[in-house]
Design an enzyme around this catalytic site. Structure first.
Site, short mmCIF file in Angstrom:
data_model
loop_
_atom_site.label_atom_id
_atom_site.label_comp_id
_atom_site.label_asym_id
_atom_site.label_seq_id
_atom_site.Cartn_x
_atom_site.Cartn_y
_atom_site.Cartn_z
N ASP A 51 0.84 -1.22 0.00
CA ASP A 51 0.00 0.00 0.00
C ASP A 51 0.87 1.27 0.00
O ASP A 51 0.51 2.28 0.61
CB ASP A 51 -0.91 0.04 1.24
CG ASP A 51 -1.60 -1.28 1.50
OD1 ASP A 51 -1.74 -1.67 2.68
OD2 ASP A 51 -1.96 -1.95 0.51
N GLU A 230 -11.11 -0.07 -3.80
CA GLU A 230 -10.39 0.58 -2.68
C GLU A 230 -9.15 1.30 -3.19
O GLU A 230 -8.85 1.26 -4.40
CB GLU A 230 -9.98 -0.47 -1.65
CG GLU A 230 -9.00 -1.51 -2.18
CD GLU A 230 -8.69 -2.59 -1.17
OE1 GLU A 230 -9.41 -2.72 -0.15
OE2 GLU A 230 -7.71 -3.33 -1.40
O1 AHR Z 1 -2.98 -3.84 3.28
C1 AHR Z 1 -4.04 -3.68 4.19
C2 AHR Z 1 -5.32 -3.37 3.44
O2 AHR Z 1 -5.50 -4.40 2.46
C3 AHR Z 1 -5.31 -2.07 2.67
O3 AHR Z 1 -5.82 -0.99 3.40
C4 AHR Z 1 -6.16 -2.38 1.48
O4 AHR Z 1 -5.95 -1.52 0.38
C5 AHR Z 1 -5.76 -3.82 1.18
O5 AHR Z 1 -6.74 -4.51 0.54
#
Ligand code: AHR
Length: 479
Positions: A51, A230
């Site tokens: 991320d 997301e």
């Molecule tokens: O890496 C943790 C979470 O998992 C992140 O916030 C999201 O983007 C992913 O799917």
């Protein structure tokens, strides 16, 4: 193992068009020798940082934050160069609390400078086990000083989201003087893990407008494993805003989607945003990058657009992918198609970040391959990306390998042709695969063949071949 290759790049290639020119100190720096000599990032840039957000501050420093495998703390790195993030010292800004709503998972931090204050947004949940650990909400911490690496960070509070539900992966950007907030959230009444939303931001934790739902995961590539939209990230280029987002489960099916809006549109009107029907960035087995996603955007030292994302270099995962630590931070150049749309290509794979080499005398002809032969042309982006690797004929020698055929190399043949060959470990291969790179301001980049004196890799009569090393055909614009 990570090593930074240093080489003079030829400045002046057709870098990505930018509708938002960099601040003048960085614009001046982009033309400097220091920028031209910046070390080449090597992927994976930072291991086990998922991320990832890379933030290039107008002081010229790069900052990197991201999720750590333990999901228990907020970290930050700083480096004068993009490549330097690989080995930069990492500060722990804040750790999850012993009890309460921020005592469990800490996910997907982002660093922002808002009204002169360093603020880091992140998602967090309570500890204590069971499904409650996924009671994830968005929070912010704030730094008490001007240096985010050494300042004291404390909790600013919780994002006041429209619903009391699972929300994460927030980002903020300014467009035409208005600050916006974009995030992922589960909306009551919609059967998905998360959808994307946007609103104006009145203060760091308070929206200044009604939330607009931008996209709900419904397409087949968005709902593999989980129904997910997301990790929004926004890029303003070529008269448009491009918002990438990540979809599906966090295994090899994870990928990037794209929403596009005109720069003059009402960003809070969902109909201003057009969704690409296909994903723009997916797993690639030829380059061995699986589940590329959760991206951010930055620029390299020359001001050229860089895509930052995470990805694994293997496909099979034991157990829940969310608890597999090997989503590494990766970076690669972001190019554009003729109409100014980002061309994400493929995740380029492990090793030094690749380049493209266009003929200096005919920029429409790039060094490329068709999977078998080396060609001069302008085929799909991945066929034009070549990785420079340290050579085997002394410190200045280099080898060139196409990203889609990482076990093959360019070879200078006795008959003057150039071919792609695997490393046969023979003395002949070890000699014919060696070149010396010369980057000459104003002329371009040359690769002189060590095996045939006076000859260089070149394009002549529309063909890739060995040419006299001083003719115009031997010069390329490296980009
Ligand atoms: O890496 C943790 C979470 O998992 C992140 O916030 C999201 O983007 C992913 O799917």
């Amino acid at each position: 193992m990570s090593f930074a290759l240093s080489r003079r790049g030829f400045i002046g290639s057709a870098a990505a068009l930018s509708a938002t020119p960099m601040a003048s100190p960085m614009a001046a720096y982009a033309k400097s020798d220091a920028a031209a000599n910046a070390p080449v990032p090597v992927n994976p840039l930072v291991k086990q940082r998922a991320d990832a957000q890379v933030f290039r501050h107008d002081d010229g420093n790069y900052y990197l934050t991201g999720s750590v495998p333990e999901y228990d703390r907020l970290v930050l790195r700083r480096s004068k160069t993009l490549a330097g993030l690989a080995t930069a010292k990492e500060a722990v800004l804040w750790r999850h609390e012993k009890t309460g709503p921020r005592s469990g998972f800490i996910w997907a931090p982002e660093l922002h400078l808002i009204d002169g204050k360093w603020i880091m947004y992140f998602a967090a949940g309570p500890s204590g086990g069971g499904d409650d650990v996924f009671r994830i909400r968005t929070y912010a911490v704030i730094c008490d000083g001007n240096d985010p690496m050494t300042g004291k960070w404390s909790v600013l509070g919780e994002f006041q989201s429209p619903w009391d539900s699972f929300n994460l992966d927030s980002t903020s950007f300014v467009h035409k003087g208005v600050r916006y907030f974009a995030w992922a959230q589960r909306e009551p009444g919609i059967d998905t893990n998360s959808n994307l939303y946007i609103a104006k931001l009145e203060s760091p934790l308070k929206l200044g407008s009604k939330a607009t739902r931008l996209t709900v995961p419904t397409l087949d590539w968005e709902v593999r494993g989980y129904k997910v939209a997301e990790a929004p990230a926004v890029l303003h280029r070529n008269g448009r805003l491009f918002m990438t987002y990540s979809a599906s489960a966090t295994d090899a099916r994870y990928c990037l989607g794209l929403l596009t809006a005109d720069e003059n549109a009402d960003l809070l009107d969902a109909s201003s945003w057009t969704k690409s029907p296909q994903p723009v960035f997916v797993t690639n087995t030829q380059t061995s990058v699986y589940g590329p996603g959760h991206n951010s955007f930055t620029v390299d030292e020359k001001g050229r657009d860089i895509l930052v994302y995470h990805g694994r270099d293997y496909e099979a995962i034991e157990g829940d992918p969310l608890f597999n630590p090997d989503r590494h931070t990766r970076v690669q150049r972001l190019y554009y198609t003729a109409d100014g749309t980002p061309d994400f290509g493929v995740p380029v794979g492990n090793g030094p970040m690749p380049e493209r080499f266009a003929s200096a005398s005919n920029p429409k002809l790039l060094l490329a391959h068709d999977g078998t032969r080396v060609i001069a042309g302008n085929p799909a982006l991945p066929q034009t990306q070549f990785r420079q690797l340290p050579g085997r004929a002394g410190a200045k020698s280099v080898m060139l390998s196409p990203i889609l055929m990482p076990d093959h190399y360019l070879v200078a043949n006795k008959d003057g042709s150039i071919s792609l060959q695997p490393d046969s470990q023979s003395a002949d291969f070890a000699l014919r695969s060696q070149f010396v790179r010369f980057d000459e301001d104003g002329r371009g980049t040359r690769f002189v063949a060590i095996s045939i004196p006076g000859k260089a890799l070149g394009i002549s009569d529309g063909q890739v071949k060995l040419v006299s090393s001083r003719t115009s055909g031997a010069y390329f614009n490296a980009d």
